[in-house]
Structure formats: structure tokens, C-alpha cells
Design a protein around this motif. Structure first.
Motif, short mmCIF file in Angstrom:
data_model
loop_
_atom_site.label_atom_id
_atom_site.label_comp_id
_atom_site.label_asym_id
_atom_site.label_seq_id
_atom_site.Cartn_x
_atom_site.Cartn_y
_atom_site.Cartn_z
N ASP A 84 -9.85 -4.69 10.74
CA ASP A 84 -8.44 -4.36 10.94
C ASP A 84 -7.58 -4.86 9.78
O ASP A 84 -6.60 -4.21 9.37
CB ASP A 84 -7.92 -4.95 12.25
N GLU A 85 -7.93 -6.03 9.25
CA GLU A 85 -7.19 -6.56 8.11
C GLU A 85 -7.26 -5.59 6.92
O GLU A 85 -6.28 -5.40 6.21
CB GLU A 85 -7.75 -7.92 7.72
N LEU A 86 -8.43 -4.99 6.73
CA LEU A 86 -8.59 -4.03 5.65
C LEU A 86 -7.86 -2.73 5.92
O LEU A 86 -7.09 -2.24 5.11
CB LEU A 86 -10.08 -3.74 5.43
N LYS A 87 -8.10 -2.17 7.11
CA LYS A 87 -7.69 -0.80 7.39
C LYS A 87 -6.24 -0.68 7.84
O LYS A 87 -5.60 0.33 7.60
CB LYS A 87 -8.60 -0.19 8.47
N ILE A 88 -5.72 -1.69 8.50
CA ILE A 88 -4.38 -1.57 9.09
C ILE A 88 -3.39 -2.47 8.37
O ILE A 88 -2.39 -2.01 7.81
CB ILE A 88 -4.43 -1.91 10.59
N HIS A 89 -3.65 -3.78 8.35
CA HIS A 89 -2.65 -4.72 7.85
C HIS A 89 -2.53 -4.69 6.33
O HIS A 89 -1.43 -4.76 5.79
CB HIS A 89 -2.99 -6.14 8.33
N LEU A 90 -3.68 -4.59 5.62
CA LEU A 90 -3.62 -4.62 4.16
C LEU A 90 -3.18 -3.27 3.61
O LEU A 90 -2.41 -3.21 2.65
CB LEU A 90 -4.99 -5.00 3.60
N LEU A 91 -3.65 -2.18 4.24
CA LEU A 91 -3.37 -0.84 3.72
C LEU A 91 -2.18 -0.19 4.40
O LEU A 91 -1.42 0.52 3.78
CB LEU A 91 -4.61 0.04 3.88
N GLY A 92 -2.06 -0.40 5.71
CA GLY A 92 -0.86 0.03 6.41
C GLY A 92 -0.74 1.50 6.65
O GLY A 92 0.36 2.02 6.78
N ARG A 93 -1.86 2.23 6.72
CA ARG A 93 -1.76 3.64 7.06
C ARG A 93 -3.09 4.11 7.64
O ARG A 93 -4.11 3.47 7.51
CB ARG A 93 -1.38 4.49 5.85
N SER A 151 0.82 -1.21 0.00
CA SER A 151 0.00 0.00 0.00
C SER A 151 0.85 1.26 0.00
O SER A 151 0.38 2.32 -0.40
CB SER A 151 -0.91 -0.02 1.23
N ARG A 152 2.09 1.17 0.43
CA ARG A 152 2.95 2.35 0.45
C ARG A 152 3.59 2.63 -0.90
O ARG A 152 4.17 3.70 -1.11
CB ARG A 152 4.04 2.18 1.52
N ASP A 153 3.51 1.69 -1.83
CA ASP A 153 4.09 1.91 -3.16
C ASP A 153 3.15 2.72 -4.03
O ASP A 153 1.92 2.69 -3.85
CB ASP A 153 4.37 0.57 -3.84
N SER A 154 3.71 3.43 -4.98
CA SER A 154 2.88 4.18 -5.93
C SER A 154 2.21 3.22 -6.89
O SER A 154 2.66 2.09 -7.10
CB SER A 154 3.75 5.17 -6.71
N THR A 188 -4.81 7.34 7.18
CA THR A 188 -5.71 7.96 6.21
C THR A 188 -5.74 7.06 4.99
O THR A 188 -4.80 7.05 4.20
CB THR A 188 -5.23 9.38 5.84
N HIS A 189 -6.81 6.35 4.82
CA HIS A 189 -6.76 5.17 3.96
C HIS A 189 -6.94 5.46 2.48
O HIS A 189 -6.27 4.88 1.65
CB HIS A 189 -7.82 4.17 4.42
N VAL A 190 -7.88 6.32 2.14
CA VAL A 190 -8.21 6.50 0.73
C VAL A 190 -7.35 7.60 0.14
O VAL A 190 -7.22 8.68 0.71
CB VAL A 190 -9.70 6.84 0.56
N ARG A 191 -6.73 7.34 -0.99
CA ARG A 191 -5.89 8.34 -1.66
C ARG A 191 -6.68 9.17 -2.67
O ARG A 191 -6.29 10.29 -2.98
CB ARG A 191 -4.74 7.65 -2.40
N SER A 192 -7.74 8.61 -3.23
CA SER A 192 -8.42 9.22 -4.37
C SER A 192 -9.08 10.53 -4.00
O SER A 192 -9.70 10.66 -2.95
CB SER A 192 -9.47 8.24 -4.93
#
Length: 348
Positions: free
Chosen positions: A265-274, A1-4, A276-280
Motif C-alpha cells: 500500500d505504501e508503494l501503490k497508494i501513499h507514495l504514488l497516490g493514484r 506523484s501528481r507533479d510532472s 493507474t500507477h505506471v505512466r510510461s
């Protein structure tokens, strides 16, 4: 999730077999604006349609921990995501309430999910603006429950409408009720629970409206942070057979299976890792992105389900974060294998 997205796309193309993509050596990594324009052309509808056509409960009778006396255990709950602070997002999704003459830092989008408890597979989901409550969307999610299921919910979703709609679908339920909701003990049962009635409202009760019979289970547990303190729980259920579903069994299963927060938590923390979740920046892209997360979670959980089935262990014993690490370490090996030699998973 941290990659562009540009890096993710490059890694994806590099990982495809030459048998799948013939243009690999002629392909060039597109610029950031080209990816954005492609996302805009794609839109959000195709992602939501793909999700709803793909997902489904997958546990079988052999899946350990997925059923309770023949009933498939499913859980419903909701969460909220921060979205970028743009005028369009604020207009479509809204902001949480705050003190007068102030506003919340970010708009929020609400997500309500329906989860198969034994596998943590999300098999239905709905997005909506923050101002629309969880109860409203939870009622619509009942479209995916069927007979042979046991639906669990937390006290925030308790209502007569929820009980009535669930029973109408032929689905059994086990839900926690708020402290301010009172039930009269109409008929005590041998296991310590009792039968009572639930009405649409006090006004309709006085008018003689037809109620629904419920079974109420009351008990206390130790406070998770202070063992000397007791926390009182009250559950209602449509399961009236105390021989097959004694109160102690239902109370124990409610706490053991109520792990939908782990899925969130799997969605919001572990899978995305940040945080403020949505970039769009635009509402349609927000919807597209969230459904992309849901599909990514589905793929990982299917891998975990198949691995657990092969090993003969409950899927819940596998670590979600550990699985992600294994997949990342194994990516170079996947690139050297043909699809027929290593089928990741099969659908349908």
C-alpha cells in the motif's frame, strides 16, 4: 506523484546546494521531450542495478520488533500494477484473463518483493509479465534469504518447492497453507501442534520419495468484519522446538508481523497516490519507473529507520504517510543547509 517530471526536476535542481552544482544559475529547465529522450538513453538496467546494489536488511539486534528469538523476520509477497494501454506493453506484460471475445482494460506487470518485517525495507524485488505466477518469481527471490532468517509467506505461495528451497538455503519458514491441502497428524506435540510430512506430489509419495518433516499449527481467530464468525488458520513451519517457539507465539507473531500488504500500500497508494500507477508507454520505461519507486520507498524507509533508532522506538510505530508530510514540509529547510550540517542518511 501528481507533479510532472519537469516540475520534479526543477524542484530537485533548486534544492541542490551551490557546493554540489556550480551550473545552477546557467541551467534551464528542459522540455518534456528532452526528459523523455534522456530517460530512453539511460535505460532500465542502471536503475535495477542501483536498486540491487543498494538495498539490504538493516535491522540490528537493538532494533525493536525485528527479530523473533534471534531470527530476523522477513516476508515475501506480490502485487500487480496497471500499465498504460499500449501495444508494446500488452505484448511484453500481457493482460489478465477475461470473458471470451473481451480483454482487460489495461496490461499488468507483476512485482514480487522481499521485505524485512521489522523495518518494512524492501531488500529484494523482481518484476515479470502478468502471465508468470507469483510462485515462480518467489522461488527466485529466495536467493536473498540466509540462515538466521524466518521467512513468512501467505497461502498463495505454499508449495513443496518453496519449503524445500527455503530449508536448503538454511532459512527457517512460517507459512500459511490453503484449505485444500491436507496433513496427517503423525506426532502430536504438547502445545497443540503436530508433526507431519510434506511430499513433492502424490505420485512421488506413492513411489517412496524422501519427504520433508513439517510442524503444523491449527487455530481459529475472529473474523475482522464479523466477530461472531471464526476464521480457521493453518500454518506450517520448520521450527520444531516447542519450548523456544510454542504454537501460540508463532500464531501471534504471524498475524502481528504479516504487514507486507502495508508495504505494498505504501508503494501503490501513499507514495504514488493514484490507481493507474505506471505512466510510461514503453516496457523499458515501465521497468525504469518501477525501480525508481522502489528506490524512493527505500530512501523514505531508511529515514524512518534512522529516526526510530535515534528515538529508541520500533520503526513500525512511525507513520509512512506522516513521514512523507514531514519531509515535504521540511524541504525549504533542507535547501538552506549544507550537506555536512544535515546528512539525510548514510549508506555503506
Amino acid at each position: 506523484s501528481r507533479d510532472s517530471m519537469r516540475d520534479v526536476l526543477k524542484n530537485l535542481i533548486d534544492g541542490l546546494s551551490e557546493a554540489w552544482v556550480k551550473v545552477g544559475k546557467y541551467w534551464r529547465v528542459p522540455c518534456k521531450s528532452a526528459i523523455t529522450q534522456a530517460r530512453q538513453r539511460l535505460g532500465a538496467k542502471v536503475m535495477s542495478q542501483l536498486f540491487h546494489q543498494l538495498v539490504r536488511p538493516m535491522a540490528t539486534d537493538e532494533t525493536l520488533g525485528a527479530f523473533l528469538n534471534g531470527l530476523r523476520i522477513v516476508v515475501i509477497d506480490g502485487t500487480c500494477f496497471d500499465v498504460p494501454d499500449s501495444d508494446e506493453n500488452a505484448r511484453v506484460f500481457g493482460r489478465p484473463s477475461s470473458r471470451p471475445k473481451t480483454q482487460a482494460a489495461f496490461p499488468k506487470v507483476r512485482l514480487v518483493i522481499l521485505v524485512e518485517a521489522g523495518t518494512h525495507l524492501i531488500f529484494d524485488a523482481l518484476m515479470c509479465p502478468y502471465r508468470i505466477g507469483e510462485r515462480v518469481r518467489a522461488l527466485r527471490l529466495l536467493r536473498s534469504v540466509t540462515s538466521g532468517m524466518l521467512l513468512m509467506w501467505d497461502r498463495g505461495l505454499h508449495s513443496y518447492a518453496m519449503v524445500n528451497a527455503t530449508v536448503t538455503k538454511g532459512c527457517d519458514y512460517l507459512g500459511r497453507i490453503p484449505a485444500n491441502v491436507k496433513f496427517l497428524a503423525e506426532k502430536p506435540l504438547a502445545d497443540g501442534s503436530y508433526l507431519s510430512w510434506i511430499y513433492p506430489s502424490l505420485k512421488l509419495r506413492k513411489k517412496g520419495c524422501e519427504p520433508r518433516v513439517v510442524r503444523v499449527i491449527e487455530y481459529t481467530i475472529e473474523h475482522p468484519e464479523n466477530p461472531e464468525e471464526q476464521v480457521r488458520y493453518r500454518l506450517i513451519t520448520s521450527l520444531l522446538d516447542i519450548e523456544k517457539f510454542p504454537a501460540e507465539l508463532l500464531a501471534t507473531q504471524y498475524h502481528q508481523r504479516w504487514e507486507v500488504e502495508n508495504t505494498i500500500d505504501e508503494l501503490k497508494i501513499h507514495l504514488l497516490g493514484r490507481k493507474t500507477h505506471v505512466r510510461s508507454q514503453k516496457p523499458r520505461e515501465v521497468v525504469q519507473e518501477v525501480y525508481g519507486w522502489l528506490l524512493g520507498h527505500w530512501v523514505v524507509r531508511v529515514l524512518m529507520f534512522q529516526a526510530a533508532t535515534t528515538a529508541g522506538v520500533p520503526p513500525l510505530r512511525l507513520s509512512f504517510t506522516g513521514t512523507l508530510r514531514v519531509i515535504r514540509r521540511a524541504v525549504p529547510k533542507f535547501q538552506r543547509l549544507k550537506s555536512e550540517e544535515f546528512p539525510l542518511f548514510s549508506i555503506g
